[in-house]
Design an enzyme around this catalytic site. Structure first.
Site, PDB file in Angstrom:
ATOM      1  N   TYR A  20       0.727  -1.147   0.117  1.00  0.00           N
ATOM      2  CA  TYR A  20      -0.133  -0.111   0.080  1.00  0.00           C
ATOM      3  C   TYR A  20       0.901   1.294  -0.014  1.00  0.00           C
ATOM      4  O   TYR A  20       0.525   2.002   0.904  1.00  0.00           O
ATOM      5  CB  TYR A  20      -0.863   0.030   1.223  1.00  0.00           C
ATOM      6  CG  TYR A  20      -1.771  -1.358   1.539  1.00  0.00           C
ATOM      7  CD1 TYR A  20      -2.439  -1.651   0.769  1.00  0.00           C
ATOM      8  CD2 TYR A  20      -1.076  -2.159   2.560  1.00  0.00           C
ATOM      9  CE1 TYR A  20      -3.241  -2.893   0.846  1.00  0.00           C
ATOM     10  CE2 TYR A  20      -2.009  -3.413   2.827  1.00  0.00           C
ATOM     11  CZ  TYR A  20      -2.845  -3.473   1.978  1.00  0.00           C
ATOM     12  OH  TYR A  20      -3.507  -4.946   2.190  1.00  0.00           O
ATOM     13  N   TYR A 148     -12.228  -6.931   6.570  1.00  0.00           N
ATOM     14  CA  TYR A 148     -11.187  -7.325   5.825  1.00  0.00           C
ATOM     15  C   TYR A 148     -10.980  -8.757   5.601  1.00  0.00           C
ATOM     16  O   TYR A 148     -10.734  -9.382   6.596  1.00  0.00           O
ATOM     17  CB  TYR A 148     -10.022  -6.510   6.473  1.00  0.00           C
ATOM     18  CG  TYR A 148      -8.897  -6.760   5.625  1.00  0.00           C
ATOM     19  CD1 TYR A 148      -8.595  -6.114   4.412  1.00  0.00           C
ATOM     20  CD2 TYR A 148      -7.814  -7.925   5.687  1.00  0.00           C
ATOM     21  CE1 TYR A 148      -7.478  -6.283   3.457  1.00  0.00           C
ATOM     22  CE2 TYR A 148      -6.722  -7.965   4.884  1.00  0.00           C
ATOM     23  CZ  TYR A 148      -6.562  -7.271   3.780  1.00  0.00           C
ATOM     24  OH  TYR A 148      -5.516  -7.720   2.974  1.00  0.00           O
ATOM     25  N   ASP A 249     -14.085 -16.070   8.993  1.00  0.00           N
ATOM     26  CA  ASP A 249     -12.653 -15.856   8.433  1.00  0.00           C
ATOM     27  C   ASP A 249     -11.506 -15.351  10.011  1.00  0.00           C
ATOM     28  O   ASP A 249     -11.947 -14.262  10.430  1.00  0.00           O
ATOM     29  CB  ASP A 249     -12.568 -14.434   7.694  1.00  0.00           C
ATOM     30  CG  ASP A 249     -11.049 -14.262   7.215  1.00  0.00           C
ATOM     31  OD1 ASP A 249      -9.805 -14.687   7.815  1.00  0.00           O
ATOM     32  OD2 ASP A 249     -11.078 -13.193   6.453  1.00  0.00           O
ATOM     33  N   LYS A 278      -1.922 -16.209   9.139  1.00  0.00           N
ATOM     34  CA  LYS A 278      -1.435 -15.510  10.069  1.00  0.00           C
ATOM     35  C   LYS A 278      -0.325 -16.241  10.886  1.00  0.00           C
ATOM     36  O   LYS A 278       0.669 -16.779  10.750  1.00  0.00           O
ATOM     37  CB  LYS A 278      -2.034 -14.397  10.723  1.00  0.00           C
ATOM     38  CG  LYS A 278      -2.682 -13.467   9.348  1.00  0.00           C
ATOM     39  CD  LYS A 278      -2.819 -12.074  10.270  1.00  0.00           C
ATOM     40  CE  LYS A 278      -2.711 -10.885   8.975  1.00  0.00           C
ATOM     41  NZ  LYS A 278      -4.095 -10.782   8.239  1.00  0.00           N
TER      42      LYS A 278
HETATM   43  C1  LIG Z   1      -4.501 -10.735   6.916  1.00  0.00           C
HETATM   44  C2  LIG Z   1      -5.954 -11.182   6.570  1.00  0.00           C
HETATM   45  C3  LIG Z   1      -6.398 -11.764   5.325  1.00  0.00           C
HETATM   46  C4  LIG Z   1      -5.423 -11.930   4.164  1.00  0.00           C
HETATM   47  O1  LIG Z   1      -4.248 -12.786   4.368  1.00  0.00           O
HETATM   48  P1  LIG Z   1      -3.106 -12.624   3.618  1.00  0.00           P
HETATM   49  O2  LIG Z   1      -1.882 -13.798   3.952  1.00  0.00           O
HETATM   50  O3  LIG Z   1      -2.531 -11.255   3.793  1.00  0.00           O
HETATM   51  O4  LIG Z   1      -3.512 -12.786   2.150  1.00  0.00           O
HETATM   52  C5  LIG Z   1      -7.830 -12.212   5.078  1.00  0.00           C
HETATM   53  N1  LIG Z   1      -8.503 -11.986   6.418  1.00  0.00           N
HETATM   54  C6  LIG Z   1      -8.128 -11.533   7.600  1.00  0.00           C
HETATM   55  C7  LIG Z   1      -9.031 -11.337   8.763  1.00  0.00           C
HETATM   56  C8  LIG Z   1      -6.904 -10.912   7.783  1.00  0.00           C
HETATM   57  O5  LIG Z   1      -6.744 -10.648   8.868  1.00  0.00           O
END
Ligand SMILES: *Cc1c(COP(=O)(O)O)cnc(C)c1O
Length: 426
Positions: A20, A148, A249, A278
């Site tokens: 970004y 997100y 997610d 993550k």
């Molecule tokens: C970081 C994140 C993603 C994306 O993961 P990347 O490994 O950066 O592609 C998707 N959803 C959530 C909630 C995240 O925090």
């Protein structure tokens, strides 16, 4: 080739994209040479206490002997092999851990190469499920504002429509449905009104919706917002009532960050599909997973589109799986719950007084997450420089100055972080 720090930094500035930022007028980058425990070392020898965990990932700290060892051992055996027609123990072992640790109905594991891809796969599973079930008209997703879910196109389409850059890709992104961000905070008494617009959207569009996707309890990069577990229970109830798949997610929240092993445990509910990433490898390698229930996995496979149509080149990478297994073993062998509780208590004590600062709009703490929300967006370059001068690595964005430290951080380092946060927000 030998070159000075100044030389490679200058090359970086000319040639490398960073997250970004502009190629013509990039935000400054700090040259880092090593990382140990909770400290990052700059090229000039200065050490910074790391408040970011490298974006929620490095939960055990850097350069961890057990994780290093797992990588060394696996690299001597087999760093990589294709996953098509091949099975290997690191992948099987990781899948076993995940099936055992996540809610019981989640039994089927897809190994993806990044968080965004695991969300793509989750969405693909949901869409393919309905094709297999003879309901291909179910193509839309329902989510909540302020989310997100990653930067690839399907992910972007369910990110917050305002801060998720939808205007840049108008006509390209599919048009999904957005309920308001839940208002009831994590610790607040539930207000049943909070779910009404979500219910109305579900009811109005029930025959075209394939799935609901949300980040459970903590909305991360979309605004660091913590909402009521009752909202999750209501969402689960409504998805059951309307027979719509539910995707959680948990890429940011998984592996203890919110005080529970997974945020879904706060609501005591189970999604049909769940994404993890993550902290999965303790911050060592890129790896993510999409877990699915038998209903979803068999539902896809028994229908007219029987194979899940996804298979990345580096699927199930043995190095990443081996280090993920070591990270999970390290986590489970530690007193992570007490540690996270301890971090939460100190952050609450240190950060809550900042509520009275004129520049501060809100203070939020949950698990090992501490957030100062300001009234105005920060000048990132200036504030970052100030934080580095104070001896800490914290990466603010927009109006948010927040930390997601390693669970192993001691009290003195944590107070160093919170003191610096308050100082730049005063
Ligand atoms: C970081 C994140 C993603 C994306 O993961 P990347 O490994 O950066 O592609 C998707 N959803 C959530 C909630 C995240 O925090």
């Amino acid at each position: 080739m030998t070159w000075t720090t100044q030389e490679w930094l200058a090359f970086d500035r000319e040639h490398l994209w960073h997250p970004y930022t502009s190629m013509l007028n990039p935000l400054p980058c700090y040259p880092m040479v090593s990382a140990q425990g909770v400290c990052l070392k700059l090229a000039d020898g200065r050490e910074l206490v790391d408040g970011t965990g490298s974006w929620w990932c490095a939960i055990h700290g850097y350069n961890h002997p057990r994780l290093n060892q797992a990588l060394h051992e696996q690299s001597a055996k087999m760093s990589h092999v294709m996953f098509g027609g091949v099975a290997h123990e690191p992948a099987a072992k990781l899948a076993k851990y995940l099936v055992d640790l996540t809610p019981e109905p989640l039994q089927h594991v897809f190994l993806a190469d990044s968080g965004s891809i695991s969300v793509e796969v989750a969405i693909k599973m949901a869409l393919q499920y309905w094709v297999s079930q003879g309901q291909p008209q179910r193509k839309r997703l329902l989510t909540i504002r302020g989310g997100y879910h990653g930067d690839t196109f399907a992910c972007m389409s369910v990110c917050d429509p305002v801060n998720g850059m939808h205007h840049l890709f108008q006509g390209i992104l599919p048009q999904h449905l957005f309920a308001p961000r839940p208002k009831t905070r994590f610790h607040e008494a539930w207000n049943p009104e909070d779910i009404s617009e979500f219910r109305r959207l579900l009811d109005t569009h029930q025959t075209e919706i394939a799935a609901v996707i949300v980040e459970p309890i903590v909305q991360g990069a979309g605004g660091m917002w913590f909402y009521s577990p009752q909202y999750l229970r209501e969402v689960r109830k409504l998805c059951d009532e309307y027979n719509i798949l539910l995707i959680f997610d948990e890429i940011a929240t998984g592996f203890g960050r919110t005080g529970k092993l997974f945020a879904t445990h706060h609501g005591d509910v189970c999604p049909d599909i769940m994404c993890l990433g993550k902290a999965l490898t303790g911050g060592y390698m890129t790896l993510a997973v999409t877990l699915a229930t038998q209903k979803v996995a068999y539902g896809i496979s028994q229908g007219q589109a029987p194979m899940l149509m996804h298979g990345p080149t580096f699927m199930g990478n043995p190095l990443a799986c081996a280090v993920a297994c070591a990270s999970i073993e390290t986590l489970l062998a530690s007193a992570w719950q007490e540690r996270v509780k301890g971090l939460e208590r100190i952050m609450r004590e240190e950060l809550m007084p900042a509520r009275d600062y004129p520049k501060v709009a809100d203070v939020r703490v949950l698990g090992a997450i501490g957030v100062l929300e300001l009234h105005e967006a920060v000048n990132m370059a200036a504030v970052q420089a100030q934080l580095v001068d104070l001896g800490v690595w914290i990466r603010p964005f927009g109006k948010l100055v927040y930390i997601t430290p390693a669970y192993v951080m001691d009290e003195a380092d944590l107070r160093h972080l919170t003191t610096a946060m308050k100082q730049v927000c005063q």
